[in-house]
Design a protein around this motif. Structure first.
Motif, PDB file in Angstrom:
ATOM      1  N   ILE A 144       0.870  -1.145  -0.003  1.00  0.00           N
ATOM      2  CA  ILE A 144      -0.016   0.031   0.076  1.00  0.00           C
ATOM      3  C   ILE A 144       0.849   1.345  -0.146  1.00  0.00           C
ATOM      4  CG2 ILE A 144      -1.458   1.441   1.618  1.00  0.00           C
ATOM      5  CD1 ILE A 144      -2.810  -1.483   2.182  1.00  0.00           C
ATOM      6  N   PHE A 145       1.797   1.047   0.775  1.00  0.00           N
ATOM      7  CA  PHE A 145       2.842   2.400   0.963  1.00  0.00           C
ATOM      8  C   PHE A 145       3.308   2.891  -0.527  1.00  0.00           C
ATOM      9  CE2 PHE A 145       7.237   3.977   1.299  1.00  0.00           C
ATOM     10  CZ  PHE A 145       7.117   4.937   1.725  1.00  0.00           C
ATOM     11  N   LEU A 196      -5.361   2.225  -9.919  1.00  0.00           N
ATOM     12  CA  LEU A 196      -6.381   2.186  -8.976  1.00  0.00           C
ATOM     13  C   LEU A 196      -6.962   0.881  -8.828  1.00  0.00           C
ATOM     14  CD1 LEU A 196      -8.308   5.411 -10.782  1.00  0.00           C
ATOM     15  CD2 LEU A 196      -7.178   5.214  -8.349  1.00  0.00           C
ATOM     16  N   GLU A 197      -6.947  -0.117  -9.878  1.00  0.00           N
ATOM     17  CA  GLU A 197      -7.261  -1.509  -9.923  1.00  0.00           C
ATOM     18  C   GLU A 197      -6.556  -2.211  -8.650  1.00  0.00           C
ATOM     19  OE1 GLU A 197      -8.521  -5.272 -12.406  1.00  0.00           O
ATOM     20  OE2 GLU A 197      -7.277  -3.758 -13.267  1.00  0.00           O
ATOM     21  N   SER A 198      -5.306  -2.017  -8.751  1.00  0.00           N
ATOM     22  CA  SER A 198      -4.291  -2.385  -7.755  1.00  0.00           C
ATOM     23  C   SER A 198      -4.455  -2.130  -6.422  1.00  0.00           C
ATOM     24  CB  SER A 198      -2.869  -2.035  -8.239  1.00  0.00           C
ATOM     25  OG  SER A 198      -2.480  -2.804  -9.408  1.00  0.00           O
ATOM     26  N   LEU A 199      -4.865  -0.733  -6.238  1.00  0.00           N
ATOM     27  CA  LEU A 199      -5.263  -0.108  -4.929  1.00  0.00           C
ATOM     28  C   LEU A 199      -6.360  -0.663  -4.263  1.00  0.00           C
ATOM     29  CD1 LEU A 199      -4.086   3.558  -5.356  1.00  0.00           C
ATOM     30  CD2 LEU A 199      -3.260   1.781  -3.484  1.00  0.00           C
ATOM     31  N   TYR A 200      -7.562  -0.921  -5.131  1.00  0.00           N
ATOM     32  CA  TYR A 200      -8.615  -1.597  -4.264  1.00  0.00           C
ATOM     33  C   TYR A 200      -8.505  -2.986  -4.132  1.00  0.00           C
ATOM     34  CZ  TYR A 200     -11.158  -4.066  -8.233  1.00  0.00           C
ATOM     35  OH  TYR A 200     -11.584  -4.694  -9.369  1.00  0.00           O
ATOM     36  N   TYR A 221     -11.925  -2.588   3.907  1.00  0.00           N
ATOM     37  CA  TYR A 221     -13.149  -2.382   3.100  1.00  0.00           C
ATOM     38  C   TYR A 221     -13.533  -0.977   2.604  1.00  0.00           C
ATOM     39  CZ  TYR A 221     -13.038  -7.724   4.027  1.00  0.00           C
ATOM     40  OH  TYR A 221     -12.581  -8.803   3.991  1.00  0.00           O
ATOM     41  N   ALA A 222     -13.426  -0.456   3.649  1.00  0.00           N
ATOM     42  CA  ALA A 222     -13.834   1.246   3.244  1.00  0.00           C
ATOM     43  C   ALA A 222     -12.920   1.878   2.244  1.00  0.00           C
ATOM     44  CB  ALA A 222     -13.801   1.924   4.610  1.00  0.00           C
ATOM     45  N   LYS A 259     -12.199   1.408  -5.731  1.00  0.00           N
ATOM     46  CA  LYS A 259     -12.904   0.723  -6.454  1.00  0.00           C
ATOM     47  C   LYS A 259     -14.130   1.706  -7.186  1.00  0.00           C
ATOM     48  CE  LYS A 259     -15.086  -3.621  -7.421  1.00  0.00           C
ATOM     49  NZ  LYS A 259     -15.533  -4.951  -6.885  1.00  0.00           N
ATOM     50  N   THR A 260     -14.410   2.691  -6.428  1.00  0.00           N
ATOM     51  CA  THR A 260     -15.532   3.740  -6.898  1.00  0.00           C
ATOM     52  C   THR A 260     -14.595   4.548  -7.965  1.00  0.00           C
ATOM     53  OG1 THR A 260     -16.686   3.587  -5.041  1.00  0.00           O
ATOM     54  CG2 THR A 260     -16.864   5.418  -6.709  1.00  0.00           C
ATOM     55  N   LYS A 261     -13.351   4.993  -7.571  1.00  0.00           N
ATOM     56  CA  LYS A 261     -12.600   5.869  -8.516  1.00  0.00           C
ATOM     57  C   LYS A 261     -12.243   5.086  -9.642  1.00  0.00           C
ATOM     58  CE  LYS A 261     -10.067   8.675  -4.988  1.00  0.00           C
ATOM     59  NZ  LYS A 261      -8.737   8.733  -4.410  1.00  0.00           N
TER      60      LYS A 261
END
Length: 601
Positions: free
Chosen positions: A267-268, A291-295, A304-305, A311-313
């Motif tokens: 994540i960092f 963005l896909e990798s982050l969610y 999950y938040a 996932k929305t982005k």
């Protein structure tokens, strides 16, 4: 100013314009307009086609596609008049690029292949490598990876011939990216070849990109190996001077630690990449992938938040990209519709005028049509008689040819049998007698004679085998060529690499041409075996709409400076002459190159 001085001035203006093409398009346009005005006074169609093509190329680089198409279409007209094959090839390549930009991949493929056809008349290896690279790229867009590899292999071949190191490097990189999905070892081998060339020409940006690709190659299966390549890539950034490249470093590090199950570090690094992504050089596809990798990493970390937030982005930016693409498609279709509607209106008005002009002369037309019909019937009748006569003559010639071929085949078989059963048999008998004698005398001289007799026996047996080899209409010529190559490879004298493109290249040729081509390949392998001292021989057989092109390259000693043609080379030329074919022989940096061009129409 005399004519030759005007031509020199014209060449200088065109060269000056081309020099500004990558740096200052307005200056490029200024000098090209001067060249065009000067040529209008001279009236040379060859130079007019060059000027018009360059106008099209400048407008293409200015993103004015309509004007680019307009000038390239005009360039083709004057290039055809002056037989300027170089400009014809470049024009169709540019049209293919415009098609590719518009996602019209089938049209792009068609126009790139037309460019190849004209390049076959120019012997321009450098531009051949450019167009074959474009064909590889459009094949990737069509998801045809097999075709793409074939085209990138040809890019590699012509980049080597023209000394274009950067494009050779690109072909290695492209082949590696395709092979990475199925053969990581092969992909790594190609990337290392590309890395060697990038370091050789001191291109630090390409060195960085290759280290990133090597990292991607093993990011899932071997994260430690991937991490090692990332550290190498990071060292290149100071040499390049572009801090934005840390986006790729952080993105890959995020992936590496994800597969090492260290979600906090993953994540960092993903967040570091996000903080520097708002730069021009980062594509929207890369941003979507991040963005896909982050969610997904937040899901794995059970946050999950945050997973929902990213996932929305992800879906928002992906939907916006989809909308942009759809708008582009709509605009392309709408533009085509408007053009077609306009053309239909023009055609309708033209037809109405024609109908109006024809109304007053209906009787005349009918009478002319009747007269033409009578004349046409007579012509057809006499043509039919003439065709029947020609057909009969042709059948007689074919029957004679068949008889000659059958006689030649029988004679070859008879000679093969005589050589094998007679001469070869006698040699075996002599060898046995010498062996018995040598058992008593133990003479080195007799042993040497026996060795020479064995060598002669093998040669006569090979000749006998070649004489027996025939080709029927159902014979697979490619397999016969492969068999020839395998036979010579068993001697361990040299290795052979064969390329056939398209795969069915020899499927449409007649039996006579098959026979002659097989004999040509026999002569080529024999000459290589006897004279070249080569370790490797590369043979590529390609076909366009007019010719079969065969390139034979080896890494041997090449042709002597004042060599004399032997019987083998003369036989090849005689066989080619029957089909108006040609043979070009030259030395290369590595050995020798023989090029055969055989018309198929």
């Amino acid at each position: 100013m005399c004519y030759s001085q005007k031509i020199d001035a014209l060449d200088n203006l065109i060269d000056t314009s081309n020099g500004f093409l990558s740096s200052d398009l307005d200056s490029a346009m200024f000098y090209m307009k001067k060249a065009y005005v000067l040529n209008e006074k001279i009236g040379n169609n060859y130079y007019k086609s060059r000027c018009l093509y360059n106008f099209g190329n400048i407008y293409y680089n200015k993103n004015d596609v309509d004007k680019a198409n307009f000038y390239v279409d005009k360039a083709i007209v004057y290039a055809e008049k002056s037989k300027n094959y170089k400009i014809l090839a470049r024009s169709y390549n540019l049209i293919g690029a415009i098609n590719e930009d518009n996602a019209e991949y089938n049209n792009a493929l068609k126009n790139y292949l037309i460019a190849i056809k004209y390049l076959s008349k120019t012997k321009d290896d450098n531009y051949l490598s450019i167009v074959y690279s474009n064909l590889g790229n459009v094949s990737i867009s069509k998801k045809d990876t097999i075709g793409a590899i074939d085209y990138y292999e040809l890019t590699k071949k012509y980049s080597l011939l023209s000394g274009d190191t950067l494009r050779l490097l690109g072909s290695y990189n492209n082949i590696a990216l395709i092979e990475s999905r199925k053969n990581k070892t092969k992909a790594e081998n190609y990337l290392n070849k590309a890395l060697y060339l990038a370091k050789k020409i001191h291109n630090n940006t390409e060195v960085f990109n290759i280290y990133i690709n090597l990292s991607n190659l093993y990011i899932k299966d071997n994260p430690e190996k991937s991490l090692f390549q990332i550290h190498k890539a990071e060292k290149q950034i100071n040499e390049i001077g572009d801090k934005n490249l840390f986006f790729y470093i952080n993105f890959n590090l995020g992936g590496i630690y994800r597969y090492k199950n260290d979600y906090i570090k993953s994540i960092f690094y993903y967040k570091n990449a996000e903080n520097i992504w708002n730069v021009k050089n980062i594509s929207i596809e890369q941003k979507i992938s991040l963005l896909e990798s982050l969610y997904k990493i937040y899901e794995l970390d059970k946050n999950y938040a945050k997973a929902f937030e990213y996932k929305t982005k992800f879906h928002k930016i992906k939907d916006s990209l989809f909308t942009i693409e759809k708008e582009k498609d709509y605009n392309r279709l709408f533009a085509k519709f408007e053009v077609e509607k306009k053309n239909n209106k023009i055609n309708q008005l033209t037809q109405e005028k024609k109908i109006e002009s024809l109304r007053g002369s209906r009787l005349l037309i009918i009478s002319l049509l009747l007269s033409a019909l009578v004349v046409a019937i007579c012509i057809i009748f006499f043509q039919k008689l003439k065709s029947q006569k020609k057909l009969k003559e042709k059948e007689e010639k074919i029957n004679i040819s068949k008889g000659i071929l059958e006689g030649q085949t029988e004679e070859r078989i008879r000679l093969a049998k005589e050589l094998h059963d007679g001469v070869a048999g006698s040699l075996v008998g002599i060898n046995l007698m010498l062996e018995q004698e040598n058992n008593i005398q133990e003479s080195k001289q007799i042993t040497e004679i026996q060795r020479n007799i064995n060598s002669l026996y093998e040669e006569i047996r090979d000749i006998s085998h070649d004489l027996r080899t025939g080709i029927s209409e159902n014979t697979d010529l490619q397999q016969l060529i492969r068999n020839l190559a395998s036979g010579y490879e068993r001697t361990k004298r040299f290795k052979t690499n064969l390329l056939f493109f398209p795969e069915n290249i020899f499927s449409e040729i007649n039996s006579n041409l098959k026979m002659d081509m097989y004999r040509i390949f026999q002569e080529i392998f024999t000459n290589t075996y006897k004279h070249s001292e080569a370790k490797n021989i590369d043979i590529s057989c390609t076909q366009n709409s007019e010719n079969i092109n065969i390139i034979i390259e080896d890494d041997g000693k090449g042709f002597p400076e004042n060599y004399t043609e032997g019987i083998g080379l003369k036989n090849i030329k005689e066989r080619l002459n029957k089909y108006q074919g040609e043979m070009i022989m030259e030395n290369s940096n590595q050995g020798s190159v023989i090029t055969l061009n055989i018309p198929i129409k």
